[in-house]
Design a protein around this motif. Sequence first.
Motif, short mmCIF file in Angstrom:
data_model
loop_
_atom_site.label_atom_id
_atom_site.label_comp_id
_atom_site.label_asym_id
_atom_site.label_seq_id
_atom_site.Cartn_x
_atom_site.Cartn_y
_atom_site.Cartn_z
N ARG A 108 96.69 40.36 1.91
CA ARG A 108 97.47 41.21 1.01
C ARG A 108 96.57 42.07 0.12
NH1 ARG A 108 100.35 37.54 -1.21
NH2 ARG A 108 99.38 37.40 -3.25
N ILE A 109 95.44 41.50 -0.30
CA ILE A 109 94.49 42.30 -1.09
C ILE A 109 94.03 43.50 -0.27
CG2 ILE A 109 92.20 42.31 -2.14
CD1 ILE A 109 92.64 39.35 -2.83
N GLY A 110 93.75 43.25 1.03
CA GLY A 110 93.29 44.34 1.89
C GLY A 110 94.37 45.35 2.21
N ILE A 111 95.60 44.88 2.40
CA ILE A 111 96.68 45.77 2.81
C ILE A 111 97.27 46.53 1.63
CG2 ILE A 111 99.05 45.79 3.69
CD1 ILE A 111 98.23 43.53 5.59
N HIS A 112 97.41 45.85 0.50
CA HIS A 112 98.13 46.46 -0.63
C HIS A 112 97.23 46.83 -1.81
CE1 HIS A 112 101.98 45.73 1.24
NE2 HIS A 112 101.73 44.45 1.35
N ASP A 113 96.51 45.84 -2.35
CA ASP A 113 95.89 46.02 -3.66
C ASP A 113 94.69 46.96 -3.64
OD1 ASP A 113 97.07 43.01 -3.57
OD2 ASP A 113 97.34 43.91 -5.55
N LEU A 114 93.74 46.75 -2.73
CA LEU A 114 92.57 47.63 -2.70
C LEU A 114 92.93 49.07 -2.32
CD1 LEU A 114 89.85 45.25 -1.24
CD2 LEU A 114 90.01 46.12 -3.57
N PRO A 115 93.78 49.30 -1.29
CA PRO A 115 94.18 50.68 -1.02
C PRO A 115 94.90 51.33 -2.20
CG PRO A 115 94.65 49.31 0.89
CD PRO A 115 94.25 48.39 -0.23
N ARG A 116 95.71 50.55 -2.92
CA ARG A 116 96.40 51.13 -4.08
C ARG A 116 95.40 51.53 -5.15
NH1 ARG A 116 99.75 47.33 -4.96
NH2 ARG A 116 98.66 46.23 -6.63
N GLN A 117 94.38 50.68 -5.38
CA GLN A 117 93.35 51.04 -6.35
C GLN A 117 92.62 52.31 -5.93
OE1 GLN A 117 92.71 49.66 -9.28
NE2 GLN A 117 94.31 48.10 -9.06
N ALA A 118 92.34 52.43 -4.62
CA ALA A 118 91.66 53.63 -4.13
C ALA A 118 92.53 54.86 -4.32
CB ALA A 118 91.30 53.45 -2.65
N ASP A 119 93.83 54.73 -4.03
CA ASP A 119 94.74 55.86 -4.21
C ASP A 119 94.81 56.29 -5.67
OD1 ASP A 119 97.20 54.73 -1.73
OD2 ASP A 119 95.32 55.85 -1.51
N GLU A 120 94.89 55.30 -6.57
CA GLU A 120 94.95 55.62 -7.99
C GLU A 120 93.66 56.30 -8.46
OE1 GLU A 120 95.87 51.95 -9.92
OE2 GLU A 120 97.97 51.94 -9.24
N GLN A 121 92.52 55.85 -7.92
CA GLN A 121 91.26 56.48 -8.27
C GLN A 121 91.20 57.91 -7.76
OE1 GLN A 121 88.65 55.24 -10.17
NE2 GLN A 121 87.94 57.35 -10.04
#
Length: 381
Positions: free
Chosen positions: A88-101
């Motif tokens: 879930r970290i790989g699918i949701h959380d890290l991509p979301r952080q990248a998108d926000e950045q």
Amino acid sequence: MLDEREALANEGSGRGMPFGMHGANTAELRDIAGRFTFRGGMVLQSASTLRGQIERIDWEGPDRDRFVDEWRARTDRALVDLGDLVERIGIHDLPRQADEQDDASAAAGGTGGAGVPDRGDVESGKSDGERRAHDTRVDDPDRHETVPDEIPNDEVAIDPYDINQQALGDCWALASIAAVAGTDPELLAENVQYDEASNDYLVTLYEDGEPIEVRVDGSFVYNDEAGAYEYAVGDDGMPNYASVYEKAIADHYGESYGDIWGGKPEEALALITGREIETQGFDPFLPWQQGATSDSIAGSIDSGQSVVLTTRNDLPDDSPIVGRHAYTVVDVRDDNSVVLYNPWGANPESGLTSEPGLEPGEVVVPADQLDTYFRSSSATK
């Protein structure tokens, strides 16, 4: 003047970033996200392998029974939870952080990272061979049968229960279509225009909230041997509004139905509605994160939002809820149990589906069992 601690931190980073830069290398974040997703899947696969080996041990008696019961209750559950967490970290959380950045960098006039991880999420457990078996191009005349007349696409015809997924692993898209059909059928009706002269459909989808138009013709994949349409159809076995949307989404992603085998409900909801999507895990991996609950789902439904739940990856074969799958949220009852719709149009028979009065494909999950079967909830804003 540059803070000395910040200068030392930048000097020691080895990243070659300019002094004073805050944030992240989003390309690296997305690369790491892919690794998390892969490693989480490996943990889940290891749990499945060990489970099978333990079940096949040539060992009988009460000691064996105690050992297996303890394994199932503690170790196996812990491994599955760990795999779900890392994935879930790989699918949701890290991509979301990248998108926000990326968004923050764009707003500041900077540039973000490049590259995105694999879209595969629910139903991604299928083999590449199964995916390739459905690499039928949306414009292949040899595999399609034409529906010569306009497919009804008014608000009456757009029925969230009139979806049968069939052979293609695109529950992430069809569950999302059903969710929007239940909350905003007007949007689906307005976003499909029929051209009688060409027998084409002009479908409006959205990228980053902006409308785009996809034109598809009125033919759909047909299995001559079975004498039936192969992908999404209505209860009568004929293509319907969901079939048109399914074909448009396949064309949008790569001109082949195999390109939409496996994906994320939050991506489909955004593609169909153009709205922002909020995804919450049922087991948030950081203490301060708000996890999904029956109350949060009820709040979304009461606000007229479309909601889709994603199941855990490693549910057993005899589970009443299908693993690596997506379900449409229909309602949340007064007792906080959640009524869901399976885009298969049917469910495995179980206590969750035996309640009188349920529609075909409906299942009722008690609030205290949601995190047993599901890993995330995605809702339009």
